[in-house]
Scaffold this motif. Sequence first.
Motif, mmCIF file in Angstrom:
data_model
loop_
_atom_site.group_PDB
_atom_site.id
_atom_site.type_symbol
_atom_site.label_atom_id
_atom_site.label_comp_id
_atom_site.label_asym_id
_atom_site.label_seq_id
_atom_site.Cartn_x
_atom_site.Cartn_y
_atom_site.Cartn_z
ATOM 1 N N GLN A 50 -3.527 15.901 -25.297
ATOM 2 C CA GLN A 50 -2.340 16.293 -25.946
ATOM 3 C C GLN A 50 -2.325 17.210 -26.739
ATOM 4 N N GLU B 95 0.066 20.809 -27.039
ATOM 5 C CA GLU B 95 0.751 20.992 -28.194
ATOM 6 C C GLU B 95 0.483 22.402 -28.745
ATOM 7 N N ALA C 189 10.746 19.734 -25.441
ATOM 8 C CA ALA C 189 10.115 18.541 -25.243
ATOM 9 C C ALA C 189 9.880 18.159 -23.951
ATOM 10 N N MET C 190 8.679 17.878 -23.395
ATOM 11 C CA MET C 190 8.567 17.328 -22.106
ATOM 12 C C MET C 190 7.903 15.806 -21.812
ATOM 13 N N LEU C 191 8.333 15.545 -20.767
ATOM 14 C CA LEU C 191 7.870 14.254 -20.426
ATOM 15 C C LEU C 191 7.161 14.452 -18.972
ATOM 16 N N VAL C 192 5.929 14.033 -18.806
ATOM 17 C CA VAL C 192 5.148 14.520 -17.581
ATOM 18 C C VAL C 192 4.802 13.396 -17.203
ATOM 19 N N ARG C 193 4.873 12.840 -15.639
ATOM 20 C CA ARG C 193 4.365 11.719 -15.122
ATOM 21 C C ARG C 193 3.319 12.100 -14.223
#
Length: 65
Positions: free
Chosen positions: A33, A37, A59-63
């Motif tokens: 992370q 960043e 802002a990112m949300l990664v699955r």
Amino acid sequence: MSDGAEASLFNRGRQEYAKAIDTMASWAMEFPQRKVEEAIGDELVRLMTTKTFDDVSVAMLVRSG
């Protein structure tokens, strides 16, 4: 994303995200992370601040999987 970043990362006419979004998502799945960043922050400063005087936050949300 803020409107400053959105101007560079989203094409409203075609309703498409820039390929950079896929690149950033792949970084998020491959690297720690903190490193991601820093890399994204560096790119936002280097590329997007030359195109806009507005804020450039993402802002990112990664699955994965």
